[in-house]
Design a protein around this motif. Structure first.
Motif, PDB file in Angstrom:
ATOM      1  N   ILE A  19       0.834  -1.214   0.000  1.00 16.71           N
ATOM      2  CA  ILE A  19       0.000   0.000   0.000  1.00 16.71           C
ATOM      3  C   ILE A  19       0.865   1.260   0.000  1.00 16.71           C
ATOM      4  O   ILE A  19       2.061   1.228   0.289  1.00 16.71           O
ATOM      5  CB  ILE A  19      -0.957   0.033   1.225  1.00 16.71           C
ATOM      6  N   LYS A  20       0.210   2.356  -0.344  1.00 24.29           N
ATOM      7  CA  LYS A  20       0.790   3.690  -0.221  1.00 24.29           C
ATOM      8  C   LYS A  20      -0.131   4.492   0.706  1.00 24.29           C
ATOM      9  O   LYS A  20      -1.353   4.414   0.581  1.00 24.29           O
ATOM     10  CB  LYS A  20       0.885   4.379  -1.582  1.00 24.29           C
ATOM     11  N   VAL A  21       0.469   5.239   1.613  1.00 22.04           N
ATOM     12  CA  VAL A  21      -0.300   6.042   2.561  1.00 22.04           C
ATOM     13  C   VAL A  21      -0.345   7.481   2.068  1.00 22.04           C
ATOM     14  O   VAL A  21       0.704   8.099   1.842  1.00 22.04           O
ATOM     15  CB  VAL A  21       0.324   5.984   3.969  1.00 22.04           C
ATOM     16  N   VAL A  22      -1.559   7.995   1.886  1.00 28.15           N
ATOM     17  CA  VAL A  22      -1.722   9.388   1.452  1.00 28.15           C
ATOM     18  C   VAL A  22      -2.646  10.102   2.436  1.00 28.15           C
ATOM     19  O   VAL A  22      -3.538   9.473   3.027  1.00 28.15           O
ATOM     20  CB  VAL A  22      -2.309   9.465   0.025  1.00 28.15           C
ATOM     21  N   PRO A  23      -2.455  11.394   2.662  1.00 29.30           N
ATOM     22  CA  PRO A  23      -3.323  12.128   3.583  1.00 29.30           C
ATOM     23  C   PRO A  23      -4.776  12.101   3.134  1.00 29.30           C
ATOM     24  O   PRO A  23      -5.072  12.271   1.948  1.00 29.30           O
ATOM     25  CB  PRO A  23      -2.757  13.559   3.550  1.00 29.30           C
ATOM     26  N   ALA A  24      -5.694  11.876   4.078  1.00 29.93           N
ATOM     27  CA  ALA A  24      -7.122  11.848   3.755  1.00 29.93           C
ATOM     28  C   ALA A  24      -7.770  13.213   3.939  1.00 29.93           C
ATOM     29  O   ALA A  24      -8.916  13.418   3.546  1.00 29.93           O
ATOM     30  CB  ALA A  24      -7.838  10.825   4.635  1.00 29.93           C
ATOM     31  N   THR A  25      -7.054  14.146   4.544  1.00 28.90           N
ATOM     32  CA  THR A  25      -7.606  15.484   4.781  1.00 28.90           C
ATOM     33  C   THR A  25      -6.619  16.535   4.291  1.00 28.90           C
ATOM     34  O   THR A  25      -5.436  16.246   4.064  1.00 28.90           O
ATOM     35  CB  THR A  25      -7.887  15.726   6.280  1.00 28.90           C
ATOM     36  N   GLU A  26      -7.102  17.743   4.112  1.00 28.81           N
ATOM     37  CA  GLU A  26      -6.244  18.863   3.741  1.00 28.81           C
ATOM     38  C   GLU A  26      -6.691  20.097   4.504  1.00 28.81           C
ATOM     39  O   GLU A  26      -7.869  20.244   4.843  1.00 28.81           O
ATOM     40  CB  GLU A  26      -6.306  19.128   2.235  1.00 28.81           C
ATOM     41  N   SER A  27      -5.746  20.958   4.816  1.00 30.73           N
ATOM     42  CA  SER A  27      -6.044  22.150   5.604  1.00 30.73           C
ATOM     43  C   SER A  27      -6.346  23.332   4.692  1.00 30.73           C
ATOM     44  O   SER A  27      -5.641  23.564   3.703  1.00 30.73           O
ATOM     45  CB  SER A  27      -4.859  22.500   6.510  1.00 30.73           C
ATOM     46  N   HIS A  28      -7.407  24.056   5.017  1.00 30.95           N
ATOM     47  CA  HIS A  28      -7.759  25.282   4.300  1.00 30.95           C
ATOM     48  C   HIS A  28      -7.542  26.507   5.174  1.00 30.95           C
ATOM     49  O   HIS A  28      -8.097  27.571   4.917  1.00 30.95           O
ATOM     50  CB  HIS A  28      -9.218  25.219   3.828  1.00 30.95           C
ATOM     51  N   ASN A  29      -6.742  26.335   6.232  1.00 31.97           N
ATOM     52  CA  ASN A  29      -6.464  27.466   7.111  1.00 31.97           C
ATOM     53  C   ASN A  29      -5.694  28.551   6.366  1.00 31.97           C
ATOM     54  O   ASN A  29      -4.880  28.264   5.474  1.00 31.97           O
ATOM     55  CB  ASN A  29      -5.645  27.019   8.324  1.00 31.97           C
ATOM     56  N   ILE A  30      -5.938  29.795   6.723  1.00 30.83           N
ATOM     57  CA  ILE A  30      -5.237  30.925   6.120  1.00 30.83           C
ATOM     58  C   ILE A  30      -3.946  31.157   6.893  1.00 30.83           C
ATOM     59  O   ILE A  30      -3.961  31.311   8.117  1.00 30.83           O
ATOM     60  CB  ILE A  30      -6.117  32.189   6.145  1.00 30.83           C
ATOM     61  N   SER A  31      -2.826  31.155   6.187  1.00 29.43           N
ATOM     62  CA  SER A  31      -1.522  31.317   6.825  1.00 29.43           C
ATOM     63  C   SER A  31      -1.129  32.787   6.868  1.00 29.43           C
ATOM     64  O   SER A  31      -1.379  33.545   5.921  1.00 29.43           O
ATOM     65  CB  SER A  31      -0.454  30.515   6.063  1.00 29.43           C
ATOM     66  N   PHE A  32      -0.490  33.182   7.950  1.00 28.56           N
ATOM     67  CA  PHE A  32      -0.025  34.556   8.112  1.00 28.56           C
ATOM     68  C   PHE A  32       1.496  34.598   8.110  1.00 28.56           C
ATOM     69  O   PHE A  32       2.170  33.611   8.438  1.00 28.56           O
ATOM     70  CB  PHE A  32      -0.538  35.151   9.434  1.00 28.56           C
ATOM     71  N   ARG A  33       2.047  35.743   7.724  1.00 29.01           N
ATOM     72  CA  ARG A  33       3.467  36.013   7.845  1.00 29.01           C
ATOM     73  C   ARG A  33       3.654  37.065   8.927  1.00 29.01           C
ATOM     74  O   ARG A  33       2.761  37.860   9.194  1.00 29.01           O
ATOM     75  CB  ARG A  33       4.034  36.535   6.521  1.00 29.01           C
ATOM     76  N   GLN A  34       4.807  37.075   9.533  1.00 28.74           N
ATOM     77  CA  GLN A  34       5.104  38.104  10.521  1.00 28.74           C
ATOM     78  C   GLN A  34       5.797  39.272   9.828  1.00 28.74           C
ATOM     79  O   GLN A  34       6.736  39.085   9.039  1.00 28.74           O
ATOM     80  CB  GLN A  34       5.993  37.544  11.630  1.00 28.74           C
ATOM     81  N   ILE A  35       5.324  40.487  10.124  1.00 28.92           N
ATOM     82  CA  ILE A  35       5.891  41.690   9.509  1.00 28.92           C
ATOM     83  C   ILE A  35       6.168  42.726  10.588  1.00 28.92           C
ATOM     84  O   ILE A  35       5.609  42.676  11.686  1.00 28.92           O
ATOM     85  CB  ILE A  35       4.950  42.278   8.434  1.00 28.92           C
ATOM     86  N   HIS A  36       7.027  43.688  10.242  1.00 31.19           N
ATOM     87  CA  HIS A  36       7.378  44.768  11.142  1.00 31.19           C
ATOM     88  C   HIS A  36       6.231  45.777  11.165  1.00 31.19           C
ATOM     89  O   HIS A  36       5.824  46.288  10.123  1.00 31.19           O
ATOM     90  CB  HIS A  36       8.671  45.435  10.652  1.00 31.19           C
ATOM     91  N   LEU A  37       5.693  46.061  12.344  1.00 32.92           N
ATOM     92  CA  LEU A  37       4.546  46.958  12.465  1.00 32.92           C
ATOM     93  C   LEU A  37       4.836  48.341  11.901  1.00 32.92           C
ATOM     94  O   LEU A  37       3.972  48.949  11.265  1.00 32.92           O
ATOM     95  CB  LEU A  37       4.130  47.067  13.941  1.00 32.92           C
ATOM     96  N   GLU A  38       6.060  48.828  12.080  1.00 30.19           N
ATOM     97  CA  GLU A  38       6.378  50.205  11.695  1.00 30.19           C
ATOM     98  C   GLU A  38       6.465  50.404  10.196  1.00 30.19           C
ATOM     99  O   GLU A  38       5.925  51.368   9.637  1.00 30.19           O
ATOM    100  CB  GLU A  38       7.696  50.640  12.359  1.00 30.19           C
TER     101      GLU A  38
END
Length: 315
Positions: A19-38
C-alpha cells in the motif's frame, strides 16, 4: 491523488497487502506572515549554527537528541529506517474489535491506504469486505515520522482508511473536568431529549467554515483599502442563573420553527397547589354529636335555673 507520505504493506496474518499512505484530509487554514509593524518589512527566521555562526540549509540539518546539557546525539533518517521493528515498513494488524468500543478521543489524523500495484488488488478487496461483513475495525501498529504509532483501520466506501491513535497513557483523566454533583429532574432530561429530536438529522450536514470566509473578507477589504466589514452585535452571555426548563422549552420551539415544523411545545409544569385539610366523615359525625350533647346540656341547665327561681318566688 496526493503525494504518498509512506510506502509499505499491511500485514494481515500471513497476508501482505502492498500500500501507499496518502493524507485523507487537507487544511484550508489561512496562513499569516510576521511583519514589522512600523514599516511592514517581512520578518524572517534563519537557521544559524551556534558554533561557527553560519546560516544552514535544510539539507545540512539532521535531528539530534539532547542526552545531557551540551551533549547531543545525532539521529539520521537511516537510523530510524533501520530500527529493528516489525512495524518499520508494515502496518501490522494486531486485533479486530467492535467499532463502538473505540473511544473517539483517541483518534487522530486520517490517511487513505491506496493499493500499490495489481498484486495488491485481491488482498486489499479481501480485507475490505471482511471488515464490512464483520462490522468491526482493525487495530494496528505502524511506524511513521520517527515513532511507532497505534492505528485504526476501517472502510470508507471502497477504500481502506487508517486513523492514527493516541496510546492509552496519552489520554488525560476526564474526571478532572467533570462538574460537581447536582440535582436534575426527569422533566428536564425529557425536555432535553425533545430538543435533540428537534435538531436530529439523518446524515451529517455539509457545514462550512464561516470563520475562514469572514477572515477572507477582512483581508480582501484591507487589500483594497476599504474598511473591513463590521460584525453583528451579539449580546454577551452573562452569569445570571438560567431557568433550565424555560431555556429548553424555547430551544425546542426555535429548532422546530427553523425546520418549518409545528412549533407547539408542552406547557411548562406548574407547581402543585397545597391541598386543603378536610376532616374525615367519622370526625364530622363525632363533632356533630359533641355539639348536640353540649346544646342539650345547656338547655337543661337553663330550665333548671328557671324552676329554681319560681320556687323561691312562691315561698
Amino acid at each position: 491523488m496526493p503525494r504518498p507520505i509512506w510506502t509499505g504493506a499491511i500485514s494481515f496474518g500471513l497476508v501482505t497487502i502492498p500500500i501507499k499512505v496518502v493524507p485523507a484530509t487537507e487544511s484550508h487554514n489561512i496562513s499569516f506572515r510576521q511583519i514589522h509593524l512600523e514599516d511592514g518589512g517581512r520578518i524572517r527566521y534563519r537557521k544559524i549554527c551556534e558554533l561557527d555562526g553560519k546560516q544552514l540549509s535544510d539539507e545540512e540539518i539532521i535531528r539530534g537528541y539532547e542526552v545531557s546539557k551540551d551533549t547531543l546525539v545525532p539521529v539520521r533518517d537511516e537510523d530510524l529506517e533501520e530500527m529493528p521493528l516489525p512495524t518499520a515498513k508494515a502496518i501490522e494488524i494486531v486485533a479486530f474489535v467492535p467499532a463502538e468500543s473505540i473511544d473517539p478521543v483517541r483518534i487522530g489524523d486520517s490517511y487513505y491506504l491506496a493499493g500499490d500495484g495489481q498484486v495488491a488488488a485481491k488482498p486489499y478487496k479481501l480485507l475490505r469486505q471482511a471488515l464490512q461483513r464483520s462490522s468491526k475495525v482493525a487495530v494496528a501498529k505502524f511506524a511513521l515520522r520517527g515513532r511507532e504509532r497505534l492505528g485504526l483501520l476501517r472502510v470508507k466506501e471502497d477504500a481502506l482508511v487508517l486513523h492514527s491513535m493516541h496510546w492509552p497513557d496519552e489520554i488525560r483523566d476526564s474526571g478532572e473536568v467533570a462538574p460537581p454533583p447536582v440535582e436534575l429532574g426527569d422533566l428536564e432530561v425529557d425536555e432535553a431529549m425533545r430538543l435533540m429530536d428537534a435538531m436530529s438529522e439523518d446524515h451529517m450536514p455539509a457545514y462550512t467554515d464561516q470563520y475562514r470566509q469572514a477572515l477572507e473578507d477582512v483581508i480582501s477589504a484591507k487589500a483594497e483599502g476599504k474598511k473591513p466589514p463590521q460584525p453583528e452585535e451579539v449580546p454577551a452571555a452573562g452569569g445570571q442563573v438560567v431557568d433550565l426548563m424555560a431555556a429548553l422549552n424555547a430551544s425546542v420551539k426555535a429548532a422546530r420553527e427553523s425546520r418549518g415544523e409545528d412549533a407547539t411545545v408542552h406547557d411548562m409544569p406548574k407547581k402543585k397547589a397545597a391541598k386543603k385539610t378536610t376532616k374525615a366523615p367519622a370526625q364530622k359525625t363525632a363533632a356533630k354529636k359533641t355539639a348536640a350533647v353540649k346544646k342539650t346540656a345547656a338547655v337543661k341547665k337553663t330550665a333548671a335555673k328557671k324552676t329554681s327561681s319560681r320556687r323561691k318566688s312562691a315561698s
